[in-house]
Scaffold this motif. Structure first.
Motif, PDB file in Angstrom:
ATOM      1  N   SER A  79      -2.093  31.181 -20.700  1.00  0.00           N
ATOM      2  CA  SER A  79      -1.318  30.067 -20.150  1.00  0.00           C
ATOM      3  C   SER A  79      -0.974  29.061 -21.239  1.00  0.00           C
ATOM      4  O   SER A  79       0.190  28.677 -21.407  1.00  0.00           O
ATOM      5  N   LEU A  80      -1.969  28.613 -21.989  1.00  0.00           N
ATOM      6  CA  LEU A  80      -1.689  27.677 -23.072  1.00  0.00           C
ATOM      7  C   LEU A  80      -0.808  28.310 -24.141  1.00  0.00           C
ATOM      8  O   LEU A  80       0.049  27.654 -24.738  1.00  0.00           O
ATOM      9  N   GLY A  81      -1.003  29.610 -24.371  1.00  0.00           N
ATOM     10  CA  GLY A  81      -0.258  30.296 -25.415  1.00  0.00           C
ATOM     11  C   GLY A  81       1.215  30.458 -25.123  1.00  0.00           C
ATOM     12  O   GLY A  81       2.004  30.720 -26.039  1.00  0.00           O
ATOM     13  N   ALA A  82       1.629  30.299 -23.860  1.00  0.00           N
ATOM     14  CA  ALA A  82       3.042  30.433 -23.516  1.00  0.00           C
ATOM     15  C   ALA A  82       3.843  29.178 -23.836  1.00  0.00           C
ATOM     16  O   ALA A  82       5.074  29.191 -23.732  1.00  0.00           O
ATOM     17  N   HIS A  83       3.165  28.100 -24.226  1.00  0.00           N
ATOM     18  CA  HIS A  83       3.850  26.866 -24.612  1.00  0.00           C
ATOM     19  C   HIS A  83       4.137  26.907 -26.110  1.00  0.00           C
ATOM     20  O   HIS A  83       3.215  27.066 -26.913  1.00  0.00           O
ATOM     21  N   PRO A  84       5.389  26.727 -26.513  1.00  0.00           N
ATOM     22  CA  PRO A  84       5.727  26.882 -27.933  1.00  0.00           C
ATOM     23  C   PRO A  84       5.060  25.855 -28.834  1.00  0.00           C
ATOM     24  O   PRO A  84       4.920  26.094 -30.044  1.00  0.00           O
ATOM     25  N   GLY A  85       4.622  24.735 -28.294  1.00  0.00           N
ATOM     26  CA  GLY A  85       4.015  23.716 -29.126  1.00  0.00           C
ATOM     27  C   GLY A  85       2.502  23.776 -29.187  1.00  0.00           C
ATOM     28  O   GLY A  85       1.884  22.952 -29.879  1.00  0.00           O
ATOM     29  N   ASN A  86       1.887  24.729 -28.492  1.00  0.00           N
ATOM     30  CA  ASN A  86       0.424  24.779 -28.429  1.00  0.00           C
ATOM     31  C   ASN A  86      -0.162  25.681 -29.502  1.00  0.00           C
ATOM     32  O   ASN A  86       0.277  26.820 -29.683  1.00  0.00           O
ATOM     33  N   ASP A  87      -1.169  25.170 -30.191  1.00  0.00           N
ATOM     34  CA  ASP A  87      -2.007  25.954 -31.098  1.00  0.00           C
ATOM     35  C   ASP A  87      -3.301  26.199 -30.328  1.00  0.00           C
ATOM     36  O   ASP A  87      -4.151  25.304 -30.231  1.00  0.00           O
ATOM     37  N   VAL A  88      -3.453  27.383 -29.764  1.00  0.00           N
ATOM     38  CA  VAL A  88      -4.550  27.616 -28.825  1.00  0.00           C
ATOM     39  C   VAL A  88      -5.924  27.471 -29.473  1.00  0.00           C
ATOM     40  O   VAL A  88      -6.810  26.807 -28.918  1.00  0.00           O
ATOM     41  N   PRO A  89      -6.191  28.072 -30.642  1.00  0.00           N
ATOM     42  CA  PRO A  89      -7.508  27.835 -31.254  1.00  0.00           C
ATOM     43  C   PRO A  89      -7.781  26.357 -31.515  1.00  0.00           C
ATOM     44  O   PRO A  89      -8.913  25.894 -31.348  1.00  0.00           O
ATOM     45  N   ALA A  90      -6.757  25.601 -31.909  1.00  0.00           N
ATOM     46  CA  ALA A  90      -6.948  24.171 -32.162  1.00  0.00           C
ATOM     47  C   ALA A  90      -7.263  23.423 -30.873  1.00  0.00           C
ATOM     48  O   ALA A  90      -8.123  22.531 -30.855  1.00  0.00           O
ATOM     49  N   ILE A  91      -6.587  23.780 -29.787  1.00  0.00           N
ATOM     50  CA  ILE A  91      -6.882  23.145 -28.495  1.00  0.00           C
ATOM     51  C   ILE A  91      -8.295  23.496 -28.060  1.00  0.00           C
ATOM     52  O   ILE A  91      -9.029  22.648 -27.540  1.00  0.00           O
ATOM     53  N   ALA A  92      -8.695  24.746 -28.263  1.00  0.00           N
ATOM     54  CA  ALA A  92     -10.056  25.147 -27.902  1.00  0.00           C
ATOM     55  C   ALA A  92     -11.080  24.325 -28.675  1.00  0.00           C
ATOM     56  O   ALA A  92     -12.086  23.874 -28.112  1.00  0.00           O
ATOM     57  N   ALA A  93     -10.837  24.103 -29.962  1.00  0.00           N
ATOM     58  CA  ALA A  93     -11.753  23.286 -30.761  1.00  0.00           C
ATOM     59  C   ALA A  93     -11.778  21.846 -30.262  1.00  0.00           C
ATOM     60  O   ALA A  93     -12.827  21.192 -30.241  1.00  0.00           O
ATOM     61  N   GLN A  94     -10.631  21.369 -29.828  1.00  0.00           N
ATOM     62  CA  GLN A  94     -10.495  19.991 -29.349  1.00  0.00           C
ATOM     63  C   GLN A  94     -11.336  19.733 -28.093  1.00  0.00           C
ATOM     64  O   GLN A  94     -11.944  18.679 -27.941  1.00  0.00           O
ATOM     65  N   VAL A  95     -11.388  20.715 -27.185  1.00  0.00           N
ATOM     66  CA  VAL A  95     -12.079  20.520 -25.900  1.00  0.00           C
ATOM     67  C   VAL A  95     -13.337  21.384 -25.799  1.00  0.00           C
ATOM     68  O   VAL A  95     -13.878  21.570 -24.713  1.00  0.00           O
ATOM     69  N   ALA A  96     -13.820  21.893 -26.927  1.00  0.00           N
ATOM     70  CA  ALA A  96     -14.867  22.920 -26.925  1.00  0.00           C
ATOM     71  C   ALA A  96     -16.082  22.556 -26.084  1.00  0.00           C
ATOM     72  O   ALA A  96     -16.613  23.379 -25.339  1.00  0.00           O
ATOM     73  N   GLY A  97     -16.529  21.309 -26.194  1.00  0.00           N
ATOM     74  CA  GLY A  97     -17.740  20.923 -25.488  1.00  0.00           C
ATOM     75  C   GLY A  97     -17.614  20.931 -23.988  1.00  0.00           C
ATOM     76  O   GLY A  97     -18.629  20.905 -23.279  1.00  0.00           O
ATOM     77  N   ARG A  98     -16.376  20.988 -23.478  1.00  0.00           N
ATOM     78  CA  ARG A  98     -16.153  20.969 -22.031  1.00  0.00           C
ATOM     79  C   ARG A  98     -15.536  22.270 -21.528  1.00  0.00           C
ATOM     80  O   ARG A  98     -15.020  22.323 -20.413  1.00  0.00           O
ATOM     81  N   ILE A  99     -15.579  23.334 -22.350  1.00  0.00           N
ATOM     82  CA  ILE A  99     -15.119  24.645 -21.884  1.00  0.00           C
ATOM     83  C   ILE A  99     -16.253  25.292 -21.096  1.00  0.00           C
ATOM     84  O   ILE A  99     -17.315  25.578 -21.642  1.00  0.00           O
ATOM     85  N   HIS A 100     -16.031  25.522 -19.827  1.00  0.00           N
ATOM     86  CA  HIS A 100     -17.043  26.133 -18.969  1.00  0.00           C
ATOM     87  C   HIS A 100     -16.736  27.594 -18.641  1.00  0.00           C
ATOM     88  O   HIS A 100     -17.587  28.295 -18.072  1.00  0.00           O
TER      89      HIS A 100
END
Length: 390
Positions: A274-295
């Protein structure tokens, strides 16, 4: 990481005995037959848990405990709907089920225009074709202002497609767009969809955010008390469609959500597709950004096109660097272990798979065949093991 498998219960042609052969240890499921907004009774939750455990699995994640449409629109007295949601959470927690995935997508869940687009070698995949979506919105639905959402080139192609499309092709497009989730949810014809969209008149991004913030304020404190981790699923696709705002599409959106209720109970389902379908999203970077709240994590890949179209790629192909993403998730698990967190292991599932090989001889929930997902799980398992040995 905890390997899980999505199972649709009575709506799924894949049996738990077949799932057992994939090697996954956890099941991701929900009570799909219960209409949105009604309480998931203790008896129904216990029965589903018993079926899962009798087959040798753990019910790892609820996906999804749906948010009623009236909560999204802020329509009328919502106290009963909020109370029902909290009671369903309590009934799940009483059975030891404490991770709940949900989404806040207006009206429609995931949206595709083609459920069987051909890929190399004879397999098929889910596809979102901008031309067909434009044809649907502009020419079939007749939505005012829809033309403003598409480029000149896409509008020209959409008009040409609509002019030559047969009634069967138009019906197939409507059916694909309405496919969404199995169970107790609405599938609309054109008049029904127009009526449903009218319920969102006047609801822009800010209004939808306000309604979402209200939902979080009503359920997150209860989740804290119950020891439950809520995890929102990103919009799919991560763009406005049908004139409806999408507010869970980017890293900035996730920051807003996590700040709205700054609690470990308010988290994220990291969906790389889902995040990867957005042209402006860097998915690994977003994952690092919210890592502590990924359930919870959905791992799949997409291949984007300049006009906004995209299709499901093989799990290790496509536009997202899956190895880099898995390094982020495994690094977060290591940090949790070092901090002594009990929830150090992140459950993940291979999301969406190509329809391939003998899968063609069976009907499946769209996007959820057996062999295509098994291929994805095997590939992801190999990467995870490989990273662990580096």
């Amino acid at each position: 990481m905890i390997e899980t498998w999505r199972w649709y219960g009575e709506f799924d042609p894949i049996t738990l005995a077949e799932v057992a052969q994939t090697g996954a240890s956890g099941i991701v499921t929900a009570l799909h037959a219960i209409p949105y907004g009604e309480i998931w009774s203790s008896e129904a939750v216990a029965a589903r848990k018993s079926a899962v455990e009798a087959a040798g699995f753990v019910w790892s994640v609820v996906e999804s405990l749906p948010v009623h449409e009236r909560i999204k629109t802020g329509d009328g007295d919502l106290s009963g709907l909020f109370a029902n949601y909290r009671q369903s959470m309590a009934n799940l927690a009483a059975q030891g089920i404490r991770t709940i995935c949900y989404n806040f997508m207006p009206l429609l869940d995931w949206t595709r225009t083609d459920l069987a687009a051909p890929v190399a070698g004879g397999a098929t995949c889910l596809r979102f074709e901008a031309t067909h979506m434009a044809a649907f919105e502009i020419h079939m639905l007749g939505r005012q202002a829809a033309e403003d959402d598409y480029s000149d080139e896409v509008r020209v192609r959409a008009a040409a497609w609509f002019q030559q499309a047969t009634e069967t092709e138009r019906d197939k497009l409507l059916s694909s767009i309405m496919a969404g989730m199995p169970g107790a949810f609405d599938r609309y014809d054109i008049p029904g969809l127009r009526k449903a969209l009218a319920g969102y008149d006047g609801i822009d991004r800010d209004a939808l955010r306000a309604n979402y913030a209200r939902f979080l304020s009503e359920v997150v404190p209860a989740a804290e008390d119950l020891g439950i981790r809520l995890c929102v699923h990103p919009d799919d696709p991560p763009r406005d469609i049908l004139g409806l705002p999408r507010i869970v599409s980017t890293g900035a959106d996730l920051d807003w959500i996590l700040t709205a209720q700054d609690s470990p109970a308010n988290g994220v389902t990291l969906c790389s597709g889902s995040l990867g379908a957005h042209p402006g999203n860097d998915v690994p970077a977003i994952a690092a950004q919210v890592a502590g709240r990924i359930h919870f994590a959905h791992l799949r890949n997409v291949r984007k096109e300049p006009d906004g179209s995209f299709e499901e790629a093989a799990h290790l192909e496509g536009d997202t660097d899956m190895v880099a993403l898995l390094r982020v998730l495994l690094g977060e698990e290591a940090r949790r272990r070092a901090a002594g967190r009990a929830d150090d292991a992140i459950p993940f599932r291979p999301d969406h798979g190509h329809h391939m090989l003998s899968d063609h001889d069976r009907d499946f929930v769209p996007g959820y065949p057996l062999i295509g997902r098994l291929r994805g799980l095997a590939e992801l398992r190999g990467v995870i093991r490989g990273i662990g040995h580096v």
